[in-house]
Enzyme design. Structure first.
Site, PDB file in Angstrom:
ATOM      1  CB  ILE A 296       0.713  -2.212 -23.777  1.00 37.57           C
ATOM      2  CG1 ILE A 296       0.524  -0.706 -24.015  1.00 37.57           C
ATOM      3  CG2 ILE A 296       2.192  -2.574 -23.790  1.00 37.57           C
ATOM      4  CD1 ILE A 296       1.039   0.174 -22.896  1.00 37.57           C
TER       5      ILE A 296
ATOM      6  CG  ASP B 201      -7.526 -12.504 -10.008  1.00 32.33           C
ATOM      7  OD1 ASP B 201      -6.914 -11.414 -10.116  1.00 32.33           O
ATOM      8  OD2 ASP B 201      -8.462 -12.678  -9.211  1.00 32.33           O
TER       9      ASP B 201
ATOM     10  NE  ARG C  14       7.885 -15.710  -2.920  1.00 30.04           N
ATOM     11  CZ  ARG C  14       7.595 -17.002  -2.783  1.00 30.04           C
ATOM     12  NH1 ARG C  14       6.848 -17.604  -3.693  1.00 30.04           N
ATOM     13  NH2 ARG C  14       8.041 -17.680  -1.740  1.00 30.04           N
TER      14      ARG C  14
ATOM     15  CE1 TYR D 299      -1.494   3.262 -13.555  1.00 31.35           C
ATOM     16  CE2 TYR D 299      -0.136   5.157 -14.119  1.00 31.35           C
ATOM     17  CZ  TYR D 299      -0.608   3.887 -14.410  1.00 31.35           C
ATOM     18  OH  TYR D 299      -0.191   3.247 -15.556  1.00 31.35           O
TER      19      TYR D 299
ATOM     20  CE  LYS E 153       1.515   1.091 -13.732  1.00 33.54           C
ATOM     21  NZ  LYS E 153       1.722  -0.254 -14.307  1.00 33.54           N
TER      22      LYS E 153
ATOM     23  CB  THR F 272      -4.588   1.263 -24.200  1.00 29.62           C
ATOM     24  OG1 THR F 272      -4.548   2.064 -23.005  1.00 29.62           O
ATOM     25  CG2 THR F 272      -3.189   1.109 -24.762  1.00 29.62           C
TER      26      THR F 272
END
Length: 269
Positions: A16, A66, A128, A174, A178, A209
């Protein structure tokens, strides 16, 4: 779509993220920084965007990042500002999926922590830092011909999931990460509205993907649900939603979980 500014994509080297870089280049973006843990992939995508770009002043660069390192995220954004002067759009696509567990009681602690580091901490580090940069930027009109639409200092899109808004068996690690990404997005949107910065969360279903293909390989017998439309999403379809949420066409949209799911969530039981 009125995409004319500068974009940075975290996780832009594949899937994506790659589709997003290409969509923005085709839509008229002036500059793109492709940030990815795989520098070679990021460089390849930067080259692809140059071939696809429609803005005559287009430039693209690549940088290693990273996302679980605050220092690495800050360094990438420092390069973005140095090279392009301004960040108009920031997209956070970097993240990972997880092997399934039967129930919370049998889940793997290390896997849970890994997912939170990648999906939650990484998103937090980007938000941030990029919001602090955007707050210092000069506001620009959303639409010169429509001053009632206000001004903008930037737009940010995070990558959630249908599991930001729902749950499914075996996906606790997961799902937790999320849900947290959506919570971060909403909090960031609330904090940022007064600065003319919008923050939204695209929530795709299973998309064609490499990450989804690897998820299926890691979980024998798993079949990715396709919902009423009967197919997986395409990366380009998710990228189109991201482009809309960054563009002034969505100037009154912030803090939104934007589902791009082929109707899967309306068919969940």
């Amino acid at each position: 779509m009125d995409i004319t500014g500068n974009l940075v994509v975290f996780g832009g080297g594949a899937g994506i993220g790659r589709a997003t870089c290409l969509a923005f280049a085709k839509a008229g973006a002036r500059g793109i920084l492709v940030a990815d843990i795989n520098l070679g992939s990021a460089q390849d995508v930067a080259t692809e965007t140059k071939a696809a770009a429609t803005n005559p002043d287009f430039r693209a660069e690549a940088v290693h990042v990273d996302i679980i390192s605050e220092e690495s995220v800050n360094s990438a954004l420092k390069q973005m500002v140095h090279s392009f002067g301004r960040i108009d759009y920031c997209v956070v696509c970097a993240g990972a999926a997880a092997k399934r567990c039967l129930e919370i009681a049998d889940s793997n602690v290390a896997e849970f922590i890994r997912l939170q580091n990648l999906n939650v901490n990484g998103t937090y580090f980007v938000l941030r830092a990029v919001l602090a940069i955007m707050q210092s930027q000069e506001p620009r009109p959303n639409f010169a011909e429509s001053p009632d639409r206000g001004t903008t200092r930037g737009a940010v899109v995070t990558l959630g999931s249908i599991l930001s808004c729902s749950v499914e068996p075996g996906g606790m690690q997961y799902t937790t990460s999320k849900h947290a990404v959506l919570g971060l997005t909403k909090s960031a949107a609330l904090d940022s509205a007064k600065y003319g910065i919008r923050v939204n969360c695209v929530c795709p279903a299973y998309t064609d993907t490499g990450m989804v293909k690897q998820l299926i390989l890691d979980n024998p017998g798993m079949v990715a649900p396709t919902g009423p439309m009967g197919r997986l999403g395409r990366p380009e379809e998710i990228a189109d939603a991201i482009a809309f949420l960054c563009s002034p066409r969505s100037s009154y949209v912030t803090g939104c979980p934007f589902l791009v799911d082929g109707g899967i969530t309306i068919s969940y039981h």
